[in-house]
Scaffold this active site. Sequence first.
Site, mmCIF file in Angstrom:
data_model
loop_
_atom_site.group_PDB
_atom_site.id
_atom_site.type_symbol
_atom_site.label_atom_id
_atom_site.label_comp_id
_atom_site.label_asym_id
_atom_site.label_seq_id
_atom_site.Cartn_x
_atom_site.Cartn_y
_atom_site.Cartn_z
ATOM 1 N N CYS D 34 0.804 -1.212 0.021
ATOM 2 C CA CYS D 34 0.126 -0.078 -0.059
ATOM 3 C C CYS D 34 1.022 1.430 -0.098
ATOM 4 C CB CYS D 34 -0.837 0.012 1.278
ATOM 5 S SG CYS D 34 -1.845 1.502 1.488
ATOM 6 N N ASP D 41 -0.429 -5.615 0.323
ATOM 7 C CA ASP D 41 -1.854 -5.782 -0.322
ATOM 8 C C ASP D 41 -1.902 -7.114 -1.116
ATOM 9 O OD1 ASP D 41 -3.446 -3.637 0.558
ATOM 10 O OD2 ASP D 41 -2.914 -2.359 -1.135
ATOM 11 N N VAL D 56 0.803 -14.844 -24.223
ATOM 12 C CA VAL D 56 1.687 -14.489 -22.744
ATOM 13 C C VAL D 56 2.522 -16.124 -22.360
ATOM 14 C CG1 VAL D 56 1.826 -13.607 -20.459
ATOM 15 C CG2 VAL D 56 0.131 -13.075 -22.133
ATOM 16 N N GLU D 57 3.656 -15.956 -21.942
ATOM 17 C CA GLU D 57 4.330 -17.150 -21.454
ATOM 18 C C GLU D 57 4.109 -17.359 -19.909
ATOM 19 O OE1 GLU D 57 7.086 -19.996 -20.050
ATOM 20 O OE2 GLU D 57 7.452 -17.934 -19.752
ATOM 21 N N LEU D 58 3.622 -18.315 -19.615
ATOM 22 C CA LEU D 58 2.950 -18.785 -18.219
ATOM 23 C C LEU D 58 4.185 -18.472 -17.414
ATOM 24 C CD1 LEU D 58 0.412 -20.736 -16.839
ATOM 25 C CD2 LEU D 58 2.642 -21.866 -16.425
ATOM 26 N N HIS D 75 -4.994 0.215 -5.945
ATOM 27 C CA HIS D 75 -5.912 -0.585 -6.736
ATOM 28 C C HIS D 75 -6.043 -0.321 -8.113
ATOM 29 C CE1 HIS D 75 -5.981 -2.513 -2.576
ATOM 30 N NE2 HIS D 75 -7.138 -2.380 -2.332
ATOM 31 N N GLU D 76 -6.862 0.811 -8.378
ATOM 32 C CA GLU D 76 -7.316 1.201 -9.386
ATOM 33 C C GLU D 76 -6.085 1.361 -10.666
ATOM 34 O OE1 GLU D 76 -8.169 2.803 -6.577
ATOM 35 O OE2 GLU D 76 -10.443 2.512 -6.550
#
Lengths: 139, 139, 139, 139, 139, 139, 139, 139, 139, 139
Positions: D34, D41, D56-58, D75-76
């Site tokens: 945070c 968080d 996307v490669e895992l 967050h946003e």
Amino acid sequence: MATQPSKELETFENPYPERDYHIHMEVPEFTCLCPKTGQPDFATLILDYIPDQKCVELKSLKMYMWSYRNEGAFHEAVTNHILNDLVAATHPRFMRLTAKFYVRGGIFTNVVAEHRKIGWQPAPHVELTAFEANSNTRG
Amino acid sequence: MATQPSKELETFENPYPERDYHIHMEVPEFTCLCPKTGQPDFATLILDYIPDQKCVELKSLKMYMWSYRNEGAFHEAVTNHILNDLVAATHPRFMRLTAKFYVRGGIFTNVVAEHRKIGWQPAPHVELTAFEANSNTRG
Amino acid sequence: MATQPSKELETFENPYPERDYHIHMEVPEFTCLCPKTGQPDFATLILDYIPDQKCVELKSLKMYMWSYRNEGAFHEAVTNHILNDLVAATHPRFMRLTAKFYVRGGIFTNVVAEHRKIGWQPAPHVELTAFEANSNTRG
Amino acid sequence: MATQPSKELETFENPYPERDYHIHMEVPEFTCLCPKTGQPDFATLILDYIPDQKCVELKSLKMYMWSYRNEGAFHEAVTNHILNDLVAATHPRFMRLTAKFYVRGGIFTNVVAEHRKIGWQPAPHVELTAFEANSNTRG
Amino acid sequence: MATQPSKELETFENPYPERDYHIHMEVPEFTCLCPKTGQPDFATLILDYIPDQKCVELKSLKMYMWSYRNEGAFHEAVTNHILNDLVAATHPRFMRLTAKFYVRGGIFTNVVAEHRKIGWQPAPHVELTAFEANSNTRG
Amino acid sequence: MATQPSKELETFENPYPERDYHIHMEVPEFTCLCPKTGQPDFATLILDYIPDQKCVELKSLKMYMWSYRNEGAFHEAVTNHILNDLVAATHPRFMRLTAKFYVRGGIFTNVVAEHRKIGWQPAPHVELTAFEANSNTRG
Amino acid sequence: MATQPSKELETFENPYPERDYHIHMEVPEFTCLCPKTGQPDFATLILDYIPDQKCVELKSLKMYMWSYRNEGAFHEAVTNHILNDLVAATHPRFMRLTAKFYVRGGIFTNVVAEHRKIGWQPAPHVELTAFEANSNTRG
Amino acid sequence: MATQPSKELETFENPYPERDYHIHMEVPEFTCLCPKTGQPDFATLILDYIPDQKCVELKSLKMYMWSYRNEGAFHEAVTNHILNDLVAATHPRFMRLTAKFYVRGGIFTNVVAEHRKIGWQPAPHVELTAFEANSNTRG
Amino acid sequence: MATQPSKELETFENPYPERDYHIHMEVPEFTCLCPKTGQPDFATLILDYIPDQKCVELKSLKMYMWSYRNEGAFHEAVTNHILNDLVAATHPRFMRLTAKFYVRGGIFTNVVAEHRKIGWQPAPHVELTAFEANSNTRG
Amino acid sequence: MATQPSKELETFENPYPERDYHIHMEVPEFTCLCPKTGQPDFATLILDYIPDQKCVELKSLKMYMWSYRNEGAFHEAVTNHILNDLVAATHPRFMRLTAKFYVRGGIFTNVVAEHRKIGWQPAPHVELTAFEANSNTRG
Ligand SMILES: [Ca+2]
Ligand SMILES: [Ca+2]
Ligand SMILES: [Ca+2]
Ligand SMILES: [Ca+2]
Ligand SMILES: [Ca+2]
Ligand SMILES: [Ca+2]
Ligand SMILES: [Ca+2]
Ligand SMILES: [Ca+2]
Ligand SMILES: [Ca+2]
Ligand SMILES: [Ca+2]
Ligand SMILES: [Ca+2]
Ligand SMILES: [Ca+2]
Ligand SMILES: [Ca+2]
Ligand SMILES: [Ca+2]
Ligand SMILES: [Ca+2]
Ligand SMILES: [Ca+2]
């Protein structure tokens, strides 16, 4: 009271034909025989329909389902066949039959078939927030 | 406090008639009698509506439901009849009544009926991701 | 740290105003008083919105909710009123407030209200298969 | 094997670029700090996308998520920022990122953001009956 | 009875080709090998399709799935490849394959791919209230 | 009808004191204040008891719970205190109070306290197979 | 077929009195009246018993439950009273009646009462791992 | 307010030491590092204890958990180590620590460890029917 | 392959008779006829046993269950009768048969019966924390 | 990194041998072959044990499970055999292996086997109220 399996589907007059409304019925006790092996098959049938002039009578629906107990029937064919019989008996505005067959060979199979009366159109759907039963309980 | 079953549905003024908003009510205690056998039937009723000038008063809704306790009523008919009474009392923009009747003869029956005010159109629905309650808890 | 209930809703600058995105908040601790009997009422509030220039600040939202603790408020009115306050503070592109009130008189009541900014249109929704969390676990 | 957190997102060639198809990934182990209090968080991230030329490669996705472990992030903002990074790496036809943050101040917050390639349109959705896993078991 | 894994997919004649209907199959026992490490991968496959002239035979579907047991296959590629094989065998009006792979590296991956017959259009969907199984039980 | 919060717990005569039987009550609307910050705390209380000569009257239990609305109370202390008050009012053979407090600081806390009448012994428990509600439905 | 509510409980001969075995019955349709207000009360009753020489006949149990429809009855009293009637009719080795009453005043109340035949002892319980139905499905 | 991770566990005086009662705490945000690979590990910790003279202070418990964020720790060792620290701080009559670690290598691991004060004995357990929350709702 | 219903229960040698271990089998497809009305009855049977020298062969168990398809049988009697047949075939150390019959007359009935070999004693049960499948996932 | 299936089970020193504690592991990816038909079988294995001087190493447990991929094995035998191997490798104070096999012939089979070190006794169990995860959330 002697009851019998029967292919006859009884109906009654739709009490509110002036309105398109939805009847949902669950028949969890369908069983027939596998045409290949003769072994029993099991399914839950779910009937959703919008009646026109006739509704399916509950007890006769039960006797109708019973009538498959000793008949051979493939999953895809029997679902469509039952739908056809229900349509022939009630001439609904709309009808959807969902058959959920019990697992065979480690694979689950469900079949969904629909009938629509020619020219019938559903009213545009009003989408509201859906709530689970008692979603405001706490504890 | 003497309370009585009553067919009278009381209403109150919609506090925000300038907005289409959705009221959802669950009435899990509906019971009436089967017109054929006289035996009790049980249902949960779910009322979803968009009020116009009037809202249904909670306590009177309860008394109204109670009024069916000693009346015979078929599933399809009583659902449409209650919807009609609610519409007559509140003249809503939209109303949907869902009746989930307890199992009879091994078969489950639910009935859903709707009313729309002539000329009323819902605002186009804004579809957002739906989350289950507390979906971000862990443990 | 002295905290106080407050009708003031604080906001912060939307960090990505160039994009329509969705913020979902659950406030499970709303309580107010019944205007008729003075008894406490309880609800869970769910806020879904698409911010424009401002976002609701979390802590101030909590204080705002607290401010209803000793006020009388009807279900339908308070839901619309809180929505209005949130709209006045943030001028969102879209906002939906869902209030799930605890059972009263054996009946459950939920209220859902929405606000849309004039002229705002959501992008056409892309519908993907929805998966429950961890739907590919087994065991 | 020395592994490291990394902001680098690796990709591989989409093996079926001729078809719009949907990849769904759940990353339940996101944590950052945070920016106000420095406290940790936690979130679960859900990535849904329709790839164009790259996927996307895992493993690199995991390392990328790890890279936030010691960074402050709102967050946003962080949800939109990660979406931007994933878009920059893969240039997908469509991408939706859902972040479900753990409860703070008694309030739950989720954020959902989307990107669409300019000119891309989804094929019209074919709506089929959806079944829960093993919905035809009984017992 | 000697059974063998097989890439051959057997079919049978669609018993009701005059109607668009939906077949849903769940195959919870898919396993192949990771092409990088050689380690086993596991998935549940879900097949939804609207048949044209042919339906997939259940037992052969099982043998087909078995045929991947000792093959290396990437998640995104194998889902599309199986869909292609099923389409080549049955030429369906519509087919959707959903593969839910077991967790790897702490991340869950699902893949969903679809095929549509050129010129085929689904009938407009009739949206009815959906009920969970036995939603009218109580207790 | 004027109702008031009250620390008075009313009781009524146990109608079957000749038998040890179990009364279970859930009070989902408990709220008090945090003695440190003054902010509201929320809990669900669950009361399980075996009455002796007296039972707790439902409405007075509700008023009693209401009486904590403006009082400061620590989780561990208030659970034990309420148990003591309930014991003082009803002198039960056995009583267990379970308090499930809403999350604070990202941590969940529940407290469970019991009272037993001196010399009272429960009858040896008869362990039967436990069934979930409607465990024999199918569908 | 004329059926009537009745306080008469019919029984049949226990077909396997040489063995202690467990019969579990769920009666989800109990309703009576609140003696104070006259308003309807609703409950689900759960009967668990180990028969001695007699078993409760299903249809007569239903008629018996119906007989409370127009009677006033307090929660704690009616549960014990019904247990007494069932014991008087069947003289079971063991019987447990669980009554789950629908919420009143925002509080949930359940009542559990038991009867044991003098001198009867349950066989020592054999504790096995309990599995949920279909716990070995996957998908 | 500057907060810091800390290995110091603060306590407060048990307000009801005259009674054995149960405190249950869930800490869903535990994270440490794998000592072999340095990669983050995640767990939910569940603490159940019967205090003697001291209770664990909630905020300090949170700071304590935070202190593992940059430490390497094996599953089995860290669970026992945290239990030892909690016992050293509070000297409880009984304490059980349950650690549920997030999946690694496709395998789930949970660890449960307990401490009992020498000479302490739990009161014989009174086994009552357990009810799920709101088990008497219907709908 | 011609299969037939059969009252013959085949067995195989217990591969580990030196150890008391638990076999759990679920048979969700039991159906017989109501001796009074001739109508079909449905049940799920759950078999739990500790074998001695013999185990029940799966396929023969299925054929055995099939053999009831056209026989009349009361709930309480058939459960005990099947248990007797299984005991006669396998002479187990312990066996419990649970029959969950589908709802009749609005009432659910389950029957549980056990057999214990004379002189056999279960090892004292070791009670461990029970975890739901995948209880350490998050998301 | 070349990994291989292996019957070798690696162990590590129990870090807290002075305490009886419980390790729970779920292995959802077990597959072997049916010795009769050669077809794949699938199971989820659940391992619960109280270590003595050694713990099972996670990665080697995975390789061990992999080693059954191409072996024929009956349900009852393989469960006992794996338990024996795990006991031989770790000499635990207590170990329970639960194998949940995927449905075959419409019947579900689970097998549970235990080992106890001679002379070892579990500490008397302290029974506390069990809470579901996040049981105190609301919404
Ligand atoms: Ca619920
Ligand atoms: Ca809940
Ligand atoms: Ca849900
Ligand atoms: Ca949840
Ligand atoms: Ca869900
Ligand atoms: Ca799960
Ligand atoms: Ca589900
Ligand atoms: Ca569902
Ligand atoms: Ca249900
Ligand atoms: Ca349940
Ligand atoms: Ca069910
Ligand atoms: Ca369950
Ligand atoms: Ca299931
Ligand atoms: Ca539960
Ligand atoms: Ca469970
Ligand atoms: Ca749970």
